[in-house]
Design an enzyme around this catalytic site. Sequence first.
Site, short mmCIF file in Angstrom:
data_model
loop_
_atom_site.label_atom_id
_atom_site.label_comp_id
_atom_site.label_asym_id
_atom_site.label_seq_id
_atom_site.Cartn_x
_atom_site.Cartn_y
_atom_site.Cartn_z
N GLY A 43 0.82 -1.20 0.00
CA GLY A 43 0.00 0.00 0.00
C GLY A 43 0.85 1.25 0.00
O GLY A 43 0.52 2.26 -0.63
N PHE A 44 1.96 1.19 0.71
CA PHE A 44 2.88 2.34 0.75
C PHE A 44 3.41 2.65 -0.65
O PHE A 44 3.41 3.80 -1.09
CB PHE A 44 4.04 2.03 1.71
CG PHE A 44 5.10 3.09 1.73
CD1 PHE A 44 4.97 4.21 2.52
CD2 PHE A 44 6.23 2.97 0.94
CE1 PHE A 44 5.95 5.20 2.54
CE2 PHE A 44 7.22 3.95 0.93
CZ PHE A 44 7.07 5.07 1.74
N ASP A 54 0.18 7.22 2.43
CA ASP A 54 -0.32 5.85 2.66
C ASP A 54 -1.28 5.92 3.86
O ASP A 54 -0.92 5.52 4.97
CB ASP A 54 0.88 4.94 2.94
CG ASP A 54 0.47 3.49 3.18
OD1 ASP A 54 -0.67 3.12 2.84
OD2 ASP A 54 1.31 2.74 3.72
C1 SPV Z 1 3.59 -1.27 3.03
O1 SPV Z 1 4.61 -1.46 2.34
O2 SPV Z 1 2.57 -0.72 2.60
C2 SPV Z 1 3.58 -1.71 4.42
C3 SPV Z 1 4.84 -1.84 5.16
O3 SPV Z 1 2.50 -1.90 4.94
S1 SPV Z 1 5.10 -0.35 6.02
O4 SPV Z 1 5.10 0.74 5.05
O5 SPV Z 1 6.35 -0.49 6.70
O6 SPV Z 1 3.99 -0.18 6.96
MG MG Z 2 0.95 -1.01 3.97
#
Ligand code: SPV
Ligand code: MG
Length: 287
Positions: A43-44, A54
Site C-alpha cells: 500500500g505504501f 499511505d
Molecule cells: C507497506 O509497504 O505498505 C507496508 C509496510 O504496509 S510499512 O510501510 O512499513 O507499513
Molecule cells: Mg501497507
Amino acid sequence: MNAAARLRARLTPDRPAIAMSAHNPLSAKLAAEAGFDAIWGSGFELSAAHAVPDASILSWETHLAAMRAMIEVQDAPVVADIDTGGGNAVSVAYLVPRYAAAGVAAVVMEDKTFPKDSSLRPGGRQELVRVEEFQGKIAAARVPDGPLVIARTEALIAGLGQAEALRRGEAYAEAGADAVLIHSKQKTPDEILAFCRAWTGRVPLVLVPTSYPQLSFAEVAALGKVGLIICGNHAIRAAVGAMRETFARILAEGGIAGVEGRIASVADVFALQGDDRMRAIEARFLR
Ligand code: SPV
Ligand code: MG
C-alpha cells in the site's frame, strides 16, 4: 497448486521466503525476474506511486486493480497489503473474496483503526482496534480455497510493548490467521529479536525490516520462527533514486547522451513489455 498453496509451502522458518515490494506490474515482473519468492503488493508503494500518503486515500479498487495487473504479468505469488480491510468485519467479508478472485496468494490485514496511517511516519496516528474486533475481521477474511490470511499487529508500532504484541499475535493465530506479521520501527533489531524469541505461537511470523536493515536474512532464518521476510518499499525507493539522478543529470548536461549507458535500453524495455509474445501473435494471426 493455487497461489496460496504455493506460498504456504514456502513459509519455511529454516529458510524464509523473501518478498519484494512492487507498485505496478513492471516492478512486480522485475522482482520475479530477480528471483524473489513473492511480490509484496504494498500500500505504501502504490500510494507513493500516486504521490499521495499511505493513509487509506487510494480506493481499494485501485489497489485491487494493481494486484490483478501484477498477477497477469508474472508468476510469483502476490501478497496483497489490504491495510485495515476497508473498515470493519463486514467490509472485510465483502473485500477479501474480490482479492481471492483476483488470485492473490495472501492478504495482510493490520489491527489499526480505519483510516490508517503509515506505520513508519514519525508521529503517525497508531490507534488499534480491540482484539475481539480484529479476531472477527480475521474470521471474516477466511475464504474457502482463498488467500492465506496474515494478521499484522501494530502493537509495537503503537508503543504498547512486547506483552501486548504477543497477546495480540496469539489471539490472531487462534482466530485463524495463517501467519502473524509483527512490525517495528525501532532503528535496531532488538525489539523484533526479543519478540521472535518469545514467540511460541503455532503459526510462522512475518517481518518487514525496513527500519532495522542491518538484520540479514540469514540472521532471521537462524531464529527459526519467521516464514516470510518482506522488503517493504525497496522498489519505489530504487525508482525514486534512479529517476532523480537521471533527470538531474540530463538537465545539468544539457542532453541525454550522458545517461545513455546508465539506464535500461529501449530493447530491454521492449522485452519486459512481452515483445516476443506479440511477435508470435503477429506471425500467427496477422493476415
Ligand atoms: C507497506 O509497504 O505498505 C507496508 C509496510 O504496509 S510499512 O510501510 O512499513 O507499513
Ligand atoms: Mg501497507
